[in-house]
Design an enzyme around this catalytic site. Structure first.
Site, PDB file in Angstrom:
ATOM      1  N   CYS A 166       0.823  -1.213   0.000  1.00 24.65           N
ATOM      2  CA  CYS A 166       0.000   0.000   0.000  1.00 24.65           C
ATOM      3  C   CYS A 166       0.859   1.266   0.000  1.00 24.65           C
ATOM      4  O   CYS A 166       0.386   2.329  -0.400  1.00 24.65           O
ATOM      5  CB  CYS A 166      -0.934  -0.006   1.201  1.00 24.65           C
ATOM      6  SG  CYS A 166      -0.094  -0.135   2.788  1.00 24.65           S
ATOM      7  N   ARG A 172       4.213   1.361  -1.337  1.00 25.56           N
ATOM      8  CA  ARG A 172       5.289   1.387  -2.318  1.00 25.56           C
ATOM      9  C   ARG A 172       5.007   0.449  -3.492  1.00 25.56           C
ATOM     10  O   ARG A 172       4.344  -0.587  -3.339  1.00 25.56           O
ATOM     11  CB  ARG A 172       6.620   1.025  -1.668  1.00 25.56           C
ATOM     12  CG  ARG A 172       6.724  -0.371  -1.135  1.00 25.56           C
ATOM     13  CD  ARG A 172       8.077  -0.615  -0.449  1.00 25.56           C
ATOM     14  NE  ARG A 172       8.194   0.162   0.764  1.00 25.56           N
ATOM     15  CZ  ARG A 172       8.982   1.224   0.902  1.00 25.56           C
ATOM     16  NH1 ARG A 172       9.734   1.635  -0.099  1.00 25.56           N
ATOM     17  NH2 ARG A 172       9.041   1.872   2.054  1.00 25.56           N
ATOM     18  N   GLY A 215     -16.615   4.023  21.998  1.00 21.49           N
ATOM     19  CA  GLY A 215     -16.073   4.436  20.702  1.00 21.49           C
ATOM     20  C   GLY A 215     -15.536   3.249  19.930  1.00 21.49           C
ATOM     21  O   GLY A 215     -14.727   2.483  20.448  1.00 21.49           O
ATOM     22  N   GLN A 237       6.281  -9.023   3.253  1.00 23.81           N
ATOM     23  CA  GLN A 237       5.933  -8.595   1.898  1.00 23.81           C
ATOM     24  C   GLN A 237       7.123  -8.726   0.955  1.00 23.81           C
ATOM     25  O   GLN A 237       6.960  -9.077  -0.222  1.00 23.81           O
ATOM     26  CB  GLN A 237       5.419  -7.145   1.942  1.00 23.81           C
ATOM     27  CG  GLN A 237       4.103  -7.017   2.690  1.00 23.81           C
ATOM     28  CD  GLN A 237       3.746  -5.585   3.033  1.00 23.81           C
ATOM     29  OE1 GLN A 237       4.630  -4.736   3.208  1.00 23.81           O
ATOM     30  NE2 GLN A 237       2.465  -5.287   3.152  1.00 23.81           N
TER      31      GLN A 237
END
Length: 412
Positions: free
Chosen positions: A49, A51, A187, A119
């Protein structure tokens, strides 16, 4: 060494640009085939995401040509007129340093993160499967992964927390023993979800969650069995029974006010992760209330970031040492052609010698095989020692002189 990398990353382009040059696995296969057909000798595509980078190995004299081929791939793929201004290009030793630092997390948005290591390994695995990488890039990627693992093991950069949610939970852990306690998180944004994830690891007795949109709570329940959804309007009723309150909403106003708080019979630790703040400042004046907010955690986060930067300098020293070894290995590859030429010459002499012997002496099939084995082994020994000696020479100029001398002497 003819190794280069061309790419676009978070330092050179925004997310919308990077999205247009990302590669799926099928695109990687198609692009690799195109590059090999275009004359590039080896290639590996690393696409995440943050490079998109194409590593290549080129024949002598073709480096600049191959880099232009890669740029054209990005130009066609992105259809962005001024895509060239987002490129970065690194050649030779700079490209080697770049990959080592990428694999070690030193080029990531979050300094030292180790997700990139997996990766890099995956990019290499796919390249090997489809025949994109060869001797040089295989060695480069394997060694960069080995160094990254060493950096991770010895320096543990990624273990120094930067996440405010993580730091917040650890901060609370220093104030109170979390085991067996009850907590309420209000939240369900990124901060709230992360706080839940980290609290889950601390063996609390029970975790309650509340959110203005109650439907989202049931999705959380599917992921975390011991989470109890609480209606947003019931939040004050549950506060008196809990030990920890974490707020992380995007509300523009306070959701916990002093006037609405009920009397507390035991200590309540409140961690307000919201900005603007969820908890009214006056709440801290109540008996048994301990209130903390992002300001209490920011200093810790900043100190941790400084620690990561200091460790990254040590990581670069480790990388420098390992790159020297890789560079020495690359230099020894120039020995391969001369060794192959010697081997070819020996095979030719071996073949002629055996033919002469078999013409002069009548041998059985078994004796012929024995003779072939003896002579082949003898010629191998002639090559082995010079090859080993050449590969052990670290002086580049000396090695070049030896190779030139051997080529002249043996007419290779």
């Amino acid at each position: 060494m003819n190794i280069s990398v061309v790419g676009i990353n978070h330092n050179t382009a925004t997310t919308d640009i990077r999205e247009k040059v990302a590669f799926t696995d099928s695109m990687k296969i198609e692009t690799t085939t195109y590059l090999l057909d275009s004359g590039v000798k080896e290639c590996i595509i690393l696409s995440t995401c943050n490079r998109s980078e194409i590593y290549i190995y080129s024949e002598d004299g073709n480096v600049d040509r191959d880099i232009e081929v890669v740029k054209n791939i990005y130009r066609k793929k992105s259809d962005i007129k001024q895509i060239d201004k987002y490129f970065f290009v690194k050649k030779e030793i700079e490209s080697i340093y770049h990959l080592y630092e990428v694999a070690s997390g030193l080029k990531s948005i979050v300094l030292g993160e180790d997700q990139i290591l997996g990766q890099v390994k995956e990019a290499h695995r796919l390249a090997m499967e489809i025949g994109g990488s060869g001797k040089r890039l295989n060695k480069l990627f394997r060694e960069s992964v080995t160094t990254a693992k060493k950096v991770k093991k010895e320096l543990k950069i990624s273990e120094i927390p930067l996440s405010i949610s993580y730091i917040g939970v650890k901060f609370l852990k220093e104030k109170i023993d979390l085991k067996g306690k009850k907590a309420l998180i209000i939240g369900l944004g990124k901060m709230g979800n992360l706080a839940l994830k980290y609290l889950e690891e601390e063996n609390l007795d029970e975790i309650f969650m509340s959110n203005r949109s109650h439907d989202k709570l049931y999705k959380i329940k599917e992921l975390y069995e011991n989470v109890t959804p609480i209606e947003y309007d019931d939040r004050y009723n549950i506060i008196k029974d809990i030990d920890i309150l974490i707020t992380a909403t995007a509300c523009p106003h306070h959701i916990i006010r002093k006037k609405d708080m009920k009397k507390l019979e035991k200590n309540l630790y409140i961690l307000d992760l919201a900005l603007p703040r969820d908890v009214e400042e006056d709440v801290e004046e109540l008996e048994n209330v301990n209130l903390y907010n992002i300001d209490n955690l920011k200093e810790i986060s900043e100190k941790n970031e400084v620690k990561r930067k200091e460790l990254s300098k040590k990581a670069k020293s480790l990388i420098n040492e390992d790159i020297i070894s890789f560079k020495n290995w690359i230099d020894t590859l120039k020995v391969d052609p001369i060794v192959k030429s010697m081997s070819d010459k020996c095979e030719e002499i071996e073949k002629n010698t055996l033919e002469y012997i078999f013409r002069k002496i009548d041998l059985s099939s078994r004796d012929k095989k024995i003779m072939e084995k003896i002579i082949h082994s003898s010629f191998k020994r002639i090559i082995r020692n010079p090859a080993i000696k050449l590969k052990q020479i670290n002086d580049k100029e000396k090695l070049d002189n030896y190779i030139e001398m051997m080529s002249d002497i043996y007419e290779l």
